[in-house]
Scaffold this motif. Structure first.
Motif, mmCIF file in Angstrom:
data_model
loop_
_atom_site.group_PDB
_atom_site.id
_atom_site.type_symbol
_atom_site.label_atom_id
_atom_site.label_comp_id
_atom_site.label_asym_id
_atom_site.label_seq_id
_atom_site.Cartn_x
_atom_site.Cartn_y
_atom_site.Cartn_z
ATOM 1 N N THR A 1 0.707 -0.858 -0.035
ATOM 2 C CA THR A 1 -0.062 -0.225 -0.179
ATOM 3 C C THR A 1 1.015 1.531 -0.188
ATOM 4 O O THR A 1 0.290 2.317 -0.180
ATOM 5 C CB THR A 1 -0.944 -0.265 1.519
ATOM 6 O OG1 THR A 1 -0.660 -0.285 2.381
ATOM 7 C CG2 THR A 1 -2.195 -0.974 1.073
ATOM 8 N N ASP A 2 2.281 1.043 -0.054
ATOM 9 C CA ASP A 2 2.963 1.997 0.439
ATOM 10 C C ASP A 2 3.350 2.233 -1.094
ATOM 11 O O ASP A 2 3.873 3.301 -1.893
ATOM 12 C CB ASP A 2 4.291 2.422 1.281
ATOM 13 C CG ASP A 2 4.028 2.481 2.501
ATOM 14 O OD1 ASP A 2 2.830 3.377 2.352
ATOM 15 O OD2 ASP A 2 4.462 1.668 3.597
ATOM 16 N N GLY A 3 3.892 1.444 -1.640
ATOM 17 C CA GLY A 3 4.269 1.295 -3.240
ATOM 18 C C GLY A 3 3.629 1.643 -4.459
ATOM 19 O O GLY A 3 4.159 1.342 -5.570
ATOM 20 N N ASN A 4 2.297 1.483 -4.345
ATOM 21 C CA ASN A 4 1.428 1.680 -5.378
ATOM 22 C C ASN A 4 1.686 2.861 -5.551
ATOM 23 O O ASN A 4 1.217 3.592 -6.688
ATOM 24 C CB ASN A 4 -0.266 0.824 -4.701
ATOM 25 C CG ASN A 4 -0.940 1.967 -3.300
ATOM 26 O OD1 ASN A 4 -0.421 3.167 -2.885
ATOM 27 N ND2 ASN A 4 -1.693 1.309 -2.872
ATOM 28 N N ALA A 5 1.442 3.525 -4.325
ATOM 29 C CA ALA A 5 0.955 5.661 -5.031
ATOM 30 C C ALA A 5 2.625 5.603 -5.744
ATOM 31 O O ALA A 5 2.179 6.343 -6.970
ATOM 32 C CB ALA A 5 1.324 6.358 -3.367
ATOM 33 N N LYS A 6 4.045 5.359 -4.944
ATOM 34 C CA LYS A 6 4.976 5.294 -5.454
ATOM 35 C C LYS A 6 5.325 5.612 -7.737
ATOM 36 O O LYS A 6 6.047 5.307 -8.129
ATOM 37 C CB LYS A 6 6.603 4.559 -5.055
ATOM 38 C CG LYS A 6 6.571 5.523 -3.403
ATOM 39 C CD LYS A 6 7.441 5.584 -2.799
ATOM 40 C CE LYS A 6 7.698 5.916 -1.875
ATOM 41 N NZ LYS A 6 8.876 7.171 -2.173
ATOM 42 N N THR A 7 4.678 3.684 -7.216
ATOM 43 C CA THR A 7 4.577 3.601 -8.966
ATOM 44 C C THR A 7 3.685 3.922 -9.635
ATOM 45 O O THR A 7 4.274 4.217 -10.634
ATOM 46 C CB THR A 7 4.135 2.058 -8.593
ATOM 47 O OG1 THR A 7 5.133 1.006 -8.061
ATOM 48 C CG2 THR A 7 4.395 1.110 -10.069
ATOM 49 N N CYS B 1 1.057 -3.356 -9.415
ATOM 50 C CA CYS B 1 0.318 -1.859 -10.532
ATOM 51 C C CYS B 1 -0.901 -2.470 -10.681
ATOM 52 O O CYS B 1 -1.010 -1.019 -11.453
ATOM 53 C CB CYS B 1 1.116 -3.219 -11.686
ATOM 54 S SG CYS B 1 2.938 -3.333 -11.792
ATOM 55 N N ASP B 2 -1.841 -3.309 -10.464
ATOM 56 C CA ASP B 2 -2.911 -2.860 -10.594
ATOM 57 C C ASP B 2 -3.637 -1.919 -9.878
ATOM 58 O O ASP B 2 -4.614 -1.197 -9.713
ATOM 59 C CB ASP B 2 -3.885 -4.882 -9.562
ATOM 60 C CG ASP B 2 -5.097 -4.100 -10.393
ATOM 61 O OD1 ASP B 2 -5.925 -3.427 -11.100
ATOM 62 O OD2 ASP B 2 -6.099 -5.158 -10.028
ATOM 63 N N ASN B 3 -3.218 -1.393 -8.413
ATOM 64 C CA ASN B 3 -3.819 -0.741 -7.636
ATOM 65 C C ASN B 3 -2.753 0.628 -8.079
ATOM 66 O O ASN B 3 -3.861 2.391 -8.059
ATOM 67 C CB ASN B 3 -2.655 -0.269 -5.982
ATOM 68 C CG ASN B 3 -3.940 -0.921 -5.415
ATOM 69 O OD1 ASN B 3 -4.190 -1.251 -4.081
ATOM 70 N ND2 ASN B 3 -5.224 -2.157 -5.465
ATOM 71 N N ALA B 4 -1.769 0.383 -8.915
ATOM 72 C CA ALA B 4 -0.950 2.628 -9.220
ATOM 73 C C ALA B 4 -1.781 2.449 -10.669
ATOM 74 O O ALA B 4 -2.718 3.713 -10.591
ATOM 75 C CB ALA B 4 0.129 1.698 -9.962
ATOM 76 N N GLY B 5 -3.001 1.684 -11.298
ATOM 77 C CA GLY B 5 -3.310 2.021 -12.372
ATOM 78 C C GLY B 5 -4.888 2.399 -11.817
ATOM 79 O O GLY B 5 -5.147 3.904 -12.448
ATOM 80 N N GLY B 6 -5.465 1.452 -10.703
ATOM 81 C CA GLY B 6 -6.315 2.469 -10.244
ATOM 82 C C GLY B 6 -6.515 3.717 -9.613
ATOM 83 O O GLY B 6 -7.504 4.724 -9.509
ATOM 84 N N ILE B 7 -5.032 3.981 -8.901
ATOM 85 C CA ILE B 7 -4.941 5.391 -8.461
ATOM 86 C C ILE B 7 -4.824 6.608 -9.439
ATOM 87 O O ILE B 7 -5.293 7.292 -9.294
ATOM 88 C CB ILE B 7 -3.131 5.368 -8.336
ATOM 89 C CG1 ILE B 7 -4.652 4.304 -6.574
ATOM 90 C CG2 ILE B 7 -2.953 6.656 -6.957
ATOM 91 C CD1 ILE B 7 -2.731 3.582 -5.371
#
Length: 793
Positions: free
Chosen positions: A188-194, A542-548
């Motif tokens: 949950t920290d890495g998704n924003a940075k991605t 990566c899925d979370n990163a796309g959602g964000i």
């Protein structure tokens, strides 16, 4: 079904194993009986009297005097696995530094990215805290049950043994939960940075890149991978040392009996975490897909979709925390199974802790190999285009397997005994089979390379780069029904090669080293677990990163990058599931062997006779259990998704502005999060109870013959259903992605001209072909992320 086997096997190590009875091989325990043949083969021993196999003599003659009087293992040999675990934690610290070096959303002018990431993290923490509160009660209750069972059934040292088993169980459960929590926090920290890496810092002229996004996501996944292996190796090694200090080095049977509780605890948490996480994520995902995409015509990650936050939270609690606990359980069980069976060999025990700790040494070296391999994707193979992503991730698996192979050989010939005389010259006897260091190497190699084959076969059937998924996507031209038919056929077909591979591994490993060989093959398949789990967790990040990116309404080029990363991640997640299912089958078979061995200890020679009516009846029931379990979990997803759909429709009806693009109104995300949380925690109990109580009730009501059939049926049926379910869902998911990326726009434009806008661009997501693909993906969600993965626990 794996946990059912472990429940049966916990009792299997309670009695003295058959090798401890002098009626088997008298010369192994009475030096005076073996003086004649010993003098013939080794002058070092002949210099001493028949009963003077002291430390100096063992040093000169380790394989002959050691057979007469098992040498006392030296605890210092347990240090390398613990040190390897410490190295894993140090590497995790390095990975944190590496991840921190990448900018946050606020640092590139995208503060909204960090806000949404924090909301996802808060939802995931809230769910896990609630889930772990429930599980804490379960763990304490089951630990007390184990304590009283062993306290009432043991003849000597009952209190100490009961306490040791219970604490071992609690330790395994605690570390399993910790592995899941650790993975969720870093993901949950890495998704924003991605997302920030893919967006770049436009204000300062720094463009986003695929390579930067892959580096962040893979490093985030690597934290999870090394955390699972590090915690598992440290936990098993430390528990082993402590138990040996309590019961003495020579009483390995009792040590292993207590150590079995560790694997049981790890699997207990894994089962509930996997089921609850799967129900959570798929309830939100199905609701977001059905109402958002199909009915309202908005993307599942659109900020106006009420289930969007719950969907992204679910990726973390299901695909990250659930998978972490799952593979921690598999690792713990595989390690305990190998140690259990290895300790049944007097030759391995006589050779000292180096031989006994061979299974843990494999995992320790695997950590070092995976550390070296991790730099391939992040430094040695920079990604320049979309095609390079999948190649870089697959190269991780191939390189780690190649590097691990010679390391396994070196460990086998160094640590395992090779007798210079007696009934098994050049090797050692385990489970009545004459094995050797070279044969043990082949057993591990079978699992190591068999896992690689299963992974690449899984990729072939789930990646849209290959024909099978493209055929499924093309079937959407005639509607959702043909899409589902093609997808089911693909899943069934995808089980053929993996089952043949596992069958070959079982036959080859058992021929070379009995059930010890099978347990080593399972560890071989998990030897590169850190790498496998790294590329697995990479997917949901990566899925979370796309959602964000979608929720923040960033430039479409950012979403294109995250989608490209996610498409490869979806395939690697399927590869990870293949590894987990294959290794679980092997571990289950090793535990099944321990159970049958326990039956033989009762005095009569017991075999699994399929012509026996009671055994065959158990076989039929065991083959049915995976279907019963899948039905329960899929219905749970359906019930929760139904509530989610009703809530999403209610919010759309109450606030029509949510259907207007770019409107500032936002839905009530918290209600959808609560629906997923409540449903998953309520629905996880029944499937878990089914798995854990089945062997107990079967044994109490119908006896051991029925239980043997039950367990055999569960193994045979479970692996095939798990593979087909996971691959069917993965194929439907990637067929949808294949269409959404525009691969079938020419066909859509020709068959559905109303989807072509004034500029001549095809509106893919408004087509009936895409909606058919979404339906297939929705049906496959509980198969690939709930029922399929949970079947292997």
């Amino acid at each position: 079904m794996q946990i059912s086997l472990l429940i049966a096997a916990v009792a299997a190590v309670a009695a003295e194993p058959p090798w401890y009875q002098k009626t088997w091989y008298p010369y192994l325990f009475d030096c005076s009986d073996s003086a004649d043949w010993r003098d013939q083969y080794d002058s070092a021993c002949s210099a001493h009297s028949a009963n003077e196999c002291d430390v100096e003599t063992r040093s000169a003659c380790p394989q002959t005097c050691g057979l007469c009087t098992p040498s006392s293992p030296k605890m210092v040999i347990a240090t390398p696995p613990i040190m390897a675990a410490a190295v894993a934690f140090l590497f995790i610290a390095y990975l944190y530094v590496r991840i921190d070096a990448f900018p946050t959303g606020a640092e590139v002018g995208l503060a909204r990215v960090d806000e949404l990431s924090l909301k996802i993290k808060s939802g995931a923490r809230q769910f896990l805290e609630t889930e772990y509160a429930y599980l804490a009660v379960f763990v304490v209750g089951l630990a007390l049950t184990l304590f009283f069972l062993f306290y009432l059934t043991e003849d000597e040292n009952a209190y100490t043994i009961a306490l040791s088993v219970s604490l071992s169980f609690v330790t395994g459960a605690t570390l399993s939960a910790s592995a899941g929590w650790w993975g969720m926090m870093v993901a949950t920290d890495g998704n924003a940075k991605t997302t920030a890496a893919c967006a770049g810092d436009r204000a300062n002229g720094v463009p986003g890149s695929l390579n930067a996004g892959l580096n962040v996501a893979f490093s985030t996944g690597a934290v999870m991978g090394f955390a699972v292996v590090g915690l598992g190796l440290a936990g098993v090694s430390t528990a082993y040392v402590v138990l040996c200090s309590i019961y003495g080095d020579d009483d390995q049977a009792l040590v292993m009996q207590c150590l079995a509780g560790f694997g049981f605890g790890a699997s207990s948490i894994a089962l509930f975490a996997r089921v609850a996480g799967g129900i959570y994520t798929k309830a939100a995902d199905v609701g977001a897909d059905l109402v958002g995409k199909v009915e309202a015509g908005i993307d599942e990650d659109d900020p106006h979709n009420p289930a969007v936050i719950a969907d992204n939270v679910g990726d973390n609690v299901g695909d990250v925390a659930g998978m972490g606990s799952d593979l921690f359980g598999s690792f713990g069980e595989a390690s305990c199974a190998a140690l259990l069976v290895g300790a049944s060999s007097p030759m391995i025990v006589a050779a000292g802790w180096g031989a006994l700790m061979f299974p843990l040494a494999l995992s320790g070296v695997g950590i070092l190999v995976c550390m070296a391999t991790s730099f391939v994707a992040t430094d040695l193979m920079p990604v320049r285009d979309e095609k390079g992503i999948e190649s870089a991730l697959k190269m991780q698996l191939l390189v780690s397997t190649l590097l691990m192979t010679p390391c396994v050989y070196a460990l086998a010939v160094t640590l395992l005994p090779a007798a210079t005389c007696g009934m098994c010259v050049g090797g050692f006897v385990v489970g009545g089979v004459c094995s050797s260091p070279l044969k043990a190497f082949f057993c591990v190699g079978f699992g190591l390379w068999g896992g690689c084959v299963i992974g690449f076969v899984t990729e072939y059937y789930t990646s849209f780069s290959y024909t099978p998924v493209q055929e499924v996507a093309n079937a959407c031209r005639t509607g959702a029904a043909t899409n589902i038919i093609y997808g089911l056929a693909l899943g069934y077909k995808s089980a053929i090669v993996p089952v043949f591979v596992v069958a070959f591994i079982v036959f080859g490993a058992h021929s070379l080293a009995g059930f010890y060989g099978i347990s080593l093959a399972a560890l071989g398949m998990l030897a590169t677990l850190a790498t496998c789990l790294s590329i697995d967790v990479y997917g949901p990040v990566c899925d979370n990163a796309g959602g964000i990116a979608e929720m923040c309404e960033l430039h479409p080029s950012v979403r294109e990058k995250t989608d490209a990363l996610d498409a490869a991640g979806n395939t690697t997640a399927a590869i990870g599931k293949g590894f987990a299912i294959g290794s679980a089958c092997l571990v289950g078979l090793a535990l099944f062997g321990a159970f049958v061995t326990r039956l033989n200890d009762t005095g009569a020679k017991v075999t699994v006779d399929l012509l026996d009516p009671l055994t065959f009846a158990g076989l039929l029931v065991g083959s049915m259990l995976p279907y019963w379990f899948s039905a329960m979990t899929m219905k749970s997803v359906g019930k929760a998704a139904n509530e989610m759909v009703i809530e999403i429709k209610r919010q759309f009806d109450a606030n029509p502005n949510l259907l207007i693009p770019n409107h500032p109104d936002r839905p009530d995300y918290d209600t959808c999060i609560k629906i997923s949380t409540d449903a998953s925690l309520q629905e996880m109990i029944a499937p878990g109870a089914l798995v854990m109580l089945s062997p107990v009730l079967c044994g109490v009501c119908f006896g051991t013959r029925c239980v043997t059939g039950l367990l055999a049926g569960g193994i045979a049926s479970g692996i095939q259903m798990a593979i087909s379910s996971s691959n069917t869902g993965g194929a439907w998911d990637n067929a949808k992605k294949y269409i959404s990326k525009g691969a079938m726009d020419a066909v859509i434009g020709e068959e559905e001209p109303e989807t072509v806008d004034n500029t001549g661009k095809v509106q893919t997501k408004k087509s009936q072909i895409f909606k058919a693909a979404v339906t297939g993906d929705t049906v496959g969600d509980p198969l690939k992320d709930t029922s399929g993965p949970a079947l292997n626990i």
